[in-house]
Every structure is written in C-alpha cells, then in structure tokens.
Design an enzyme around this catalytic site. Sequence first.
Site, PDB file in Angstrom:
ATOM      1  N   ASP B  36      85.382 -16.563   0.228  1.00  0.00           N
ATOM      2  CA  ASP B  36      86.068 -17.709   0.827  1.00  0.00           C
ATOM      3  C   ASP B  36      86.413 -18.710  -0.276  1.00  0.00           C
ATOM      4  OD1 ASP B  36      86.927 -19.757   2.493  1.00  0.00           O
ATOM      5  OD2 ASP B  36      85.441 -19.294   4.018  1.00  0.00           O
ATOM      6  N   ASP B  37      87.702 -18.981  -0.442  1.00  0.00           N
ATOM      7  CA  ASP B  37      88.158 -19.973  -1.429  1.00  0.00           C
ATOM      8  C   ASP B  37      87.817 -19.588  -2.872  1.00  0.00           C
ATOM      9  OD1 ASP B  37      88.858 -21.319   0.837  1.00  0.00           O
ATOM     10  OD2 ASP B  37      87.567 -23.051   0.537  1.00  0.00           O
ATOM     11  N   CYS B  74      92.631 -20.526   5.264  1.00  0.00           N
ATOM     12  CA  CYS B  74      91.783 -19.407   5.673  1.00  0.00           C
ATOM     13  C   CYS B  74      92.192 -18.655   6.926  1.00  0.00           C
ATOM     14  CB  CYS B  74      90.337 -19.859   5.726  1.00  0.00           C
ATOM     15  SG  CYS B  74      89.804 -20.523   7.256  1.00  0.00           S
ATOM     16  N   ARG B  78      93.083 -14.655   7.423  1.00  0.00           N
ATOM     17  CA  ARG B  78      92.220 -13.727   8.165  1.00  0.00           C
ATOM     18  C   ARG B  78      92.999 -13.017   9.263  1.00  0.00           C
ATOM     19  NH1 ARG B  78      86.763 -15.522   6.724  1.00  0.00           N
ATOM     20  NH2 ARG B  78      87.248 -17.013   5.092  1.00  0.00           N
ATOM     21  N   LYS B 136      82.110 -15.311   8.525  1.00  0.00           N
ATOM     22  CA  LYS B 136      83.008 -16.297   9.135  1.00  0.00           C
ATOM     23  C   LYS B 136      84.155 -15.602   9.872  1.00  0.00           C
ATOM     24  CE  LYS B 136      86.315 -19.627   7.325  1.00  0.00           C
ATOM     25  NZ  LYS B 136      86.619 -20.488   6.180  1.00  0.00           N
ATOM     26  N   HIS B 138      86.452 -17.593  12.537  1.00  0.00           N
ATOM     27  CA  HIS B 138      87.440 -18.673  12.540  1.00  0.00           C
ATOM     28  C   HIS B 138      88.803 -18.255  13.091  1.00  0.00           C
ATOM     29  CE1 HIS B 138      89.284 -22.405  10.419  1.00  0.00           C
ATOM     30  NE2 HIS B 138      88.848 -22.686  11.634  1.00  0.00           N
ATOM     31  N   HIS B 227      83.134 -21.462  -0.194  1.00  0.00           N
ATOM     32  CA  HIS B 227      83.695 -22.577   0.569  1.00  0.00           C
ATOM     33  C   HIS B 227      82.741 -23.781   0.472  1.00  0.00           C
ATOM     34  CE1 HIS B 227      85.241 -24.789   4.055  1.00  0.00           C
ATOM     35  NE2 HIS B 227      86.268 -23.953   4.094  1.00  0.00           N
ATOM     36  N   ASP B 332      90.107 -15.041   0.766  1.00  0.00           N
ATOM     37  CA  ASP B 332      91.065 -15.400   1.825  1.00  0.00           C
ATOM     38  C   ASP B 332      92.220 -16.231   1.294  1.00  0.00           C
ATOM     39  OD1 ASP B 332      89.462 -17.638   1.379  1.00  0.00           O
ATOM     40  OD2 ASP B 332      89.344 -18.192   3.499  1.00  0.00           O
ATOM     41  N   ASN B 333      91.949 -17.043   0.279  1.00  0.00           N
ATOM     42  CA  ASN B 333      92.996 -17.881  -0.336  1.00  0.00           C
ATOM     43  C   ASN B 333      92.468 -18.348  -1.682  1.00  0.00           C
ATOM     44  OD1 ASN B 333      91.831 -19.681   2.308  1.00  0.00           O
ATOM     45  ND2 ASN B 333      91.410 -20.495   0.267  1.00  0.00           N
ATOM     46  N   LYS B 389      94.320 -24.061  -3.130  1.00  0.00           N
ATOM     47  CA  LYS B 389      94.314 -23.831  -1.676  1.00  0.00           C
ATOM     48  C   LYS B 389      95.128 -24.916  -0.960  1.00  0.00           C
ATOM     49  CE  LYS B 389      91.018 -23.756   2.187  1.00  0.00           C
ATOM     50  NZ  LYS B 389      89.609 -23.953   2.593  1.00  0.00           N
TER      51      LYS B 389
END
Lengths: 129, 587
Positions: B36-37, B74, B78, B136, B138, B227, B332-333, B389
């Site tokens: 994540d991130d 994010c 996803r 996660k 989301h 994240h 994710d990004n 991001k």
Amino acid sequence: MGAFGRRILTAILFLPAILFTVMGLRWLVDPAGIAPDLGLTLETGLGLSSQIGDLAAFFLVAGISLLIALVTKQRSWFYPTAMLLGFAALGRALAWVAHDAALAPHILFEVIVALLILAGAKFLPESSN
Amino acid sequence: MPLVRIAFILVLSLAAIFESHAADGGRPNIVFLLADDLGYTDIAPYGSEINTPALAQLAETGVKFTNYHTAANCAPARAMLLTGVSSHLAGVPNIPEMLAPEQAMQDNYQGVLGDNVVTIATLLEGAGYHTYLAGKWHLGSAPNKLPSRRGFERTVALMDSGADNWEQRPYLPIYDDANWFADGERFELPEDFYSSQFLIDKTIEFIDDNLDDGKPFFAYVPFQAVHIPVQAPQEYIDRYMGRYDEGWQKLREERVAKAVSLGIFSPDVEMTTMSTTADWDALDAERQRFESKRMAVYAGMVESMDTHIGRLVTYLKEKGQFENTIFVFTSDNGAEGSGAQDMSSFAAQRTLTSMGYRSDYESLGLKGSFNSINPGFTSAAVGPLSYYKFYAGEGGLRVPLIIAGEPLGEVVPRTTAFAWATDIAATILSMAGVEPVGARHAGKPVLPMTGKDLMPVINGAQERIYGDEETIGYELTGQGVLFQGDYKLVRNQPPLGDGQWRLFNIVSDPGEINDLKASMPERFGAMMDAYDQFAIDNRVQELPEGYDQRRQIVINLLRERMGPTLIVAFLLLLVLAPFVVYIKTRH
C-alpha cells in the site's frame, strides 16, 4: 416532598426524557451510530428492520411519555416509561442469569431512573384538569 | 490372458490416477501480494537501500516490470486489479471519502465495487480454487459488498482506507472505528496485532486449513504497509537509525544511481525537484534528526513486510507448495506525499492529539504513535519520477511489479513493456487457465474484462502487449492521463500541478521533464481527442466548480458526522414544540 424537592425531581426527570427521545430519533436517523452504544451490531434484512423499528419505538415511547407526564402533570403518563425501564432491567438480569449474557452496567441506570419516575408519579403534583 | 488383462487394467488405472494428479498439479497456486503506497524505488530490486531479501529473491527468479502503471489512489486501483475493468466503469473512480455530492449522484461514482463487475476471486472460486483474502479491502462495507460476497471463501479484511498497524483504531477522524470483518462478520483484532505479521499469519492459516484437499488456492494479501500511519516494530526501526541523516536529496541521488546500475533507468535520466521538497541543509539538527527517524520507521515497515513475505515463502516450501505457486507483487499506487512537512507544527499536532496519537521522537512508529514521511523523502521513494500518490505524474502511477514462480517456466528477467492495473486480473486468470468474464455472468449482464494477459511478455514471446496505437485512459479528481505507446498525455491538478495538459515520452523521459506538446502538436491533438473519447466511454464526470480534494474530505467528514446530529436535533425540536406550545397556552 417540598416544592423545592419537586422542582429538583422534575428537572432531573427531564434529562432522561430528552435522552430517550434523542436515542429513539437516532435509531430512526443514524442506527449505525447508536447501535454500538448498546453493544449491538446492525443486522441486515428483517433483523435490521426489527432493530430500527422496535428500538426506536422503545425509546420514543419512553421519552415522550415521560415528557407528557412532566409537562401535562398527568401522573398516569409516568407509568409507561417506568414499566419499559423496569422490564428492560428485568430482561437484562434474566439474560445474565439464564442466557449467559454479560451483566450490562445499563441495568443500574434503568433501575435508578425507573425508581425516580415512580417517585415522580407519587410526589409530583397532579394537574387539576 | 487374465493376468495380462489385470496388468492392463492396473496400468490404465495408474495412468488415470497420475493423470488426475497431473491435472491438479497443473493448476498453480497464486499469491497476490499488494503493498500500500509503496514508491517505485522502495524495494531493493528497484534501487532501494531497504533490505528486502524475499522480494529480491522473487525478482531474481521472476520477471520485473519497469513500466507498469496503476491508479493514483487506492480503491480505484484495487477495483481494477480485482476485476480487470476500468475504475470508472467498475463504480470506483475515487474513494468515497473524496467524492463530491454532485458526483455521488451518478451510479458509477459510488466509490464501492459495482454489481456490474465480477472479481477474479469469483471466477477462480467457480473454477475450483480456494480463494483467500487477508488485508485491506476498501471496496465497500455494505453486507453485499463485503469480500466474502465477492468471491473470497475465507477473509479477514479491513473496510477502511487504512488503519493503525498495532491495534484496532482508526487513523483518521473520518472513521469512528477501524472496521475489520472476518468471513462477513465484524472482527476484533488480537492483542498482539501487528499488521504485516497478522495478515501473513491469517494467510498461512487459511492455506493450511485446506492444504490436504488437493485444490489450488488464490491468496490475496493486500498489506497495510506502508500506508500511514507509518509504524514498525522497534527491531526493524533500529536497523535504519542514522541511515537517513544525510537527507532526502542524498537518498534520492543514491536510489536513482542504484536504479541506473540495475538497468531500470538510463544514466542520463532527468528529474525535477518537487516544490514540496524542502532544503535539507536549511533544517536545524533537531529537525534533521526527527525527519531521519520518520524515514527509518518507513524503511523498517517495508523490511518488516518483506520478512513476513519471506515467512510465507518458507511455509510454502515446507509444505511442498512453493514449486507450484506463482507470486505477483505490486503496489496499489505510488508513494504517499501528503505527510506533514513539520510534525511539530500546530496543525499537525492538533490533528494527532485529536486522534489520541503522540509523535515524540523516542516512540515514533511504535504503538500509540502516528508517523508519516516528509514529502522530501517521498520524492526519494519514487526515485527520479515526479509527483506522488493522488497525482497523475509518474511518481503517483508507476510502481514495482514482480511476477515469479516455477509454474511460469522460462521468463525474461526484466521487461520495459507498458502494463496497466487491469492487466493483472487478466494475467492471473491466464495463469490459472480460467477464461475472463464475458458479457454475462451468473445469469446477469456484466462488464467484460478489458485488461490484457501479460504472459506473452513474461515468457518472452512478445516485447509488448499494447500496440503503438492502443490507448489507456485514466482520471482521478481531474488528474487526467492517456498512455499511447511510449507517450503519456498528462494533467496534474493543483496544489502541486497547474491543470495544464502536457505530453511526455515516459520511456526516454520517465522524470517527465521535457514537454513535447509544442514539438509534437499532431500527436498531442490526437491524444487529447482520445482522452475525450475515454472520458465519454467511461462516464467521467467533470469536477464541481472549486473542487479541492482535501477540503472535500473535510466536508464529507462534517456531513457524515454532523448530518445525523443536525437531523436528530431538528426532529427533537419538532417533538418538543407541542410541549412548549402547551406550556405557553396553559400560562
């Protein structure tokens, strides 16, 4: 009970009256926000319908009956709220004893408020109308 | 004769048994690891100083994509990763927390996964795979949006955009709680929770429960790392204490040099300095010490994630599953650049204390402490790329992608082929031998997958998946992108961008320095037309006048928090009004 005591009791009883009314409205408007306050997880489908409908009805009847009693000075209106709280406390006790539920601290609040309401029914003045 | 017949039948039976085992063994397990991130150069195979041996081993034996792109935040990423459909059509053009009310009126702008798309988990489960999710989600927390209703057989999933890594608590005031669900029911985290460790523990538990039935599995592990809040165990933080004392400019130079030495960038790669990158030397010693530790915690969090990935690999080896498992690792990004410039500022401290967090130097990154990295270090995290991001610059969109595993057979070590987030879904299905979804599924119309199978570039059969004329569009809060061949049309919005469209060759100029708009007007015009068509085809909404994403989050927070309160207050007044009237008339 003297005039001052009656005034204090009236003021005290206004607090649960407003609290119950607000809780009833919150069940109608924001059930996800109030459910955790009572240790509940919101259900879906019929379960959700029952949670919102029944709990909103419980608290609105408790709150508004008490308001009517205090404002109109008709003491019979104290009893619906006292009964609701009394049965709720009884239910919690039974749930603890017979159904393996946690002993919720809310029971103390319910018993105290129910006793205060019964005191109101006995000591607060009845309207002449 | 009877003996011959018996022998013949025996041979046939054995052949059938072996064939059946071969068929089961022919379907690989798939482990999809999603950071994540994570920035482009945050792991060792892409130029990082952070120790990531498990990922380095996967990169060593697998294929490393150097031109893979994803969404700028994010949930849209996803949605694309799990469905192979564009984020706008899948119902997730943005996270719901950032949507303006005008946007939320459109059905594809709900910020939760639409019912018009099918996840790869659904398709894999239908094809006989066990499907697991630990991490996660989301993509919607309503009962019919939970991952347990979207194809995942066993789940332990975080519904929110993020949460604390040490305990069950929200990380932003927009959440009342950290909403974890397991197998469709609310879930309380254990006392000894640390996110990366817990998620791999659960993944191993899920796999172990069904290991003996011979069915392959698809395990999706969307980590919380890295994240915000950036948090890590002390032992991991300790390994990086003092490592970043020379600052972000120095780290960026080191990472770019390492990435160049790995052949990821050419030696003459140019890069811009973002306006959010402060002058390290202008900071006093105390600030430098604090900023250095913020980054040390980040590095520790990355290494911790890698350690637990390594633990999963070891488990699979012990169970004899490793040889039949394909690993997909990506982010994710791009890296998060919205960390506070100065965590001791009044605004930063006010936010932290309102959430009950502390940010003292000694306990930074530990339980009860909130941390992020300075945007200066975010620029280092993305190497020579620009922006982060939430922005459409390469720093927001280009991330690592490693695909490895013996079932892939011979693979190229590295590819510069352009690849897009939706391609992951198509590639995973291809690995499993499962057909992508068509126009209908389970008796209802759905959107077909548009992502492409990357296997031809993985095994070296093709150098590219996308032809020179093919286009891929993307949009987030007015940040616009269109990829075509080696070119990228891009618009970055304020506060860091200026809202102007630019044209770059992202193969020769990944730092997006040389705008080709003036020198290639025909290409620029044609790509603008293609972007307009993308916006129509994907039902992209114009931003409301004066939209600002940070302000929108605050407005949505107030609306969500205060909205019910105001309605209840209004209704209470209505209830009380007759009593007031009664009292007045009585008097």
